[in-house]
Design a protein around this motif. Structure first.
Motif, PDB file in Angstrom:
ATOM      1  N   HIS A 197      43.922  29.262  33.680  1.00 42.51           N
ATOM      2  CA  HIS A 197      44.288  30.684  33.784  1.00 42.51           C
ATOM      3  C   HIS A 197      45.787  30.895  33.577  1.00 42.51           C
ATOM      4  O   HIS A 197      46.224  31.983  33.220  1.00 42.51           O
ATOM      5  CB  HIS A 197      43.870  31.264  35.141  1.00 42.51           C
ATOM      6  N   HIS A 202      50.043  33.612  34.271  1.00 37.68           N
ATOM      7  CA  HIS A 202      51.419  33.323  34.670  1.00 37.68           C
ATOM      8  C   HIS A 202      52.345  33.392  33.465  1.00 37.68           C
ATOM      9  O   HIS A 202      52.906  32.404  33.016  1.00 37.68           O
ATOM     10  CB  HIS A 202      51.499  31.963  35.360  1.00 37.68           C
ATOM     11  N   ASP A 317      48.644  35.711  40.696  1.00 38.66           N
ATOM     12  CA  ASP A 317      47.301  35.263  41.090  1.00 38.66           C
ATOM     13  C   ASP A 317      46.612  36.339  41.933  1.00 38.66           C
ATOM     14  O   ASP A 317      45.426  36.609  41.783  1.00 38.66           O
ATOM     15  CB  ASP A 317      47.387  33.974  41.913  1.00 38.66           C
TER      16      ASP A 317
HETATM   17 FE   LIG Z   1      47.688  30.714  39.430  1.00 34.05          FE
END
Ligand SMILES: [Fe+2]
Ligand code: FES
Length: 377
Positions: A197, A202, A317
């Motif tokens: 991810h 990010h 996140d």
């Molecule tokens: Fe993460």
């Protein structure tokens, strides 16, 4: 190779897509018991202070006595149920704010002010309950026993308190921060061990701006206590940032129940440890801790900036799980696909084995085998 088949030698991993999807779809809040949970950073609790926290849905009152020792009570007065946090702590015992009953560190009543000298009550039988606590490396861990609400003294001996490798017991973290994630501990934990991810989540102008240039990764894993580890490997010497640790810089990442990720970077001169810890507040809410230790004294000056960046990263996140909540109620089945999701499956298997071992009153047996995983990220 079907979408979930694994490299040769991974017999137990061979599940059909349907089976794996069911395992994930069940993605219930597994509030694993019989384990240590990160409750608070030590520096947030000064002598003579108490601090309430909710762990696995239970109200816990952390107290640090006059001598500096930490203890934890169940934060409910057994008299009329008011939380003890509304009372007072004299640095030794906690007094309920309603009728002044007093409790010692073992969670046992030691005074009931309304009693006359000839009115005998067996105080030893009046208990609010207490939890096992450990203070290590600047962190306060609370052991959540197998039976909810039973506090100290039941069930098997706790597993060892989580420890950061290569650091003394007195080590203090340079950065400690946390955020409330509005999701189950499972979804928070899957995020920890999800290697693919990052390229999509990010991203920012200062970090991986060309995020979508995916590269092939091959990583070796092996079982470790209560989990697994990515086998220690050298960090690319061409990356100048790692040179601050000295020569031969290596890294190891360990994952363990109930949702810990411990990464250690070790060089000839210095080392650093990053800990991510998942602490369920209750079935639907989770606190995610991000903690860093390092042995480079001059890094202290970068702390304020590093804290901003760490929080930004963690919030990326968090924003994803907030959005995920908009879809989850409508998703009857989720998927774990191929090597990229293998660690989430391992976590699920370990959690189930942990619960089964407790139900069958036997020792936990780590079901994992050494394995190499490949993905693009
Ligand atoms: Fe993460
Ligand atoms: S409610 Fe706590 S002493 Fe009465």
């Amino acid at each position: 190779m079907n979408s979930l088949s694994m490299p040769a030698g991974s017999g137990p991993e061979r599940e059909t897509e349907r089976e794996a999807a069911t395992a994930m779809g069940r993605s219930r809040a597994s509030l694993l018991r019989g384990l240590w949970y990160l409750a608070a950073p030590a520096r947030n609790l000064r002598r003579g202070e108490m601090r309430p926290v909710t762990l696995l849905g239970e109200p816990v009152l952390l107290c640090r006595d006059r001598a500096g020792a930490v203890f934890a009570l169940r934060d409910v007065c057994p008299h009329r149920g008011i939380p003890l946090r509304y009372g007072r702590f004299d640095g030794e015992t906690v007094m309920c704010g309603y009728h002044g009953w007093r409790f010692d560190r073992s969670g046992t009543a030691c005074e009931i002010p309304s009693l006359l000298p000839d009115q005998k009550v067996n105080l030893a039988r009046i208990r609010c309950g207490a939890y096992r606590v450990a203070e290590r490396q600047g962190l306060i861990w609370v052991f959540m026993p197998e039976q909810a609400g039973s506090a100290i003294g039941n069930g098997a001996e706790p597993p060892p308190v989580p420890e950061m490798p290569g650091l003394p017991e007195t080590a203090m973290p340079g950065i400690v921060t946390s955020m409330a994630f509005p999701c189950t501990a499972d979804h928070a934990a899957f995020g920890l061990m999800d290697p693919t991810h990052a390229a999509f989540v990010h991203t920012s102008w200062w970090w991986k701006r060309n995020a979508r240039k995916l590269r092939e990764k091959t990583k070796h894993f092996e079982p470790a206590p209560l989990g697994w580890r990515m086998v220690r490997h050298a960090l690319p010497p061409e990356n100048r940032a790692y040179r601050i640790f000295g020569e031969d810089v290596t890294t190891e990442i360990r994952y363990a129940l109930p949702g810990l990720r411990i990464e250690q970077v070790q060089g000839s001169r210095h080392s650093a440890v990053g800990l991510t810890a998942i602490t369920p507040v209750d079935a639907e809410n989770t606190r995610v801790w991000q903690i860093f230790y390092w042995t480079l004294p001059w890094l202290a000056v970068l702390k304020p900036l590093a804290l901003v960046l760490v929080r930004r990263f963690l919030d990326q996140d968090r924003q994803m799980v907030i959005k995920q909540q908009h879809g989850l109620p409508h998703a009857d089945r989720l998927m774990l696909v191929n090597d990229a999701d293998m660690q989430a499956r391992w976590f699920d298997r370990l959690s189930r084995e942990w619960e089964r071992a407790q139900a069958e009153d036997r020792a936990f047996a780590n079901p994992l085998q050494p394995q190499t995983l490949r993905w693009r990220s």
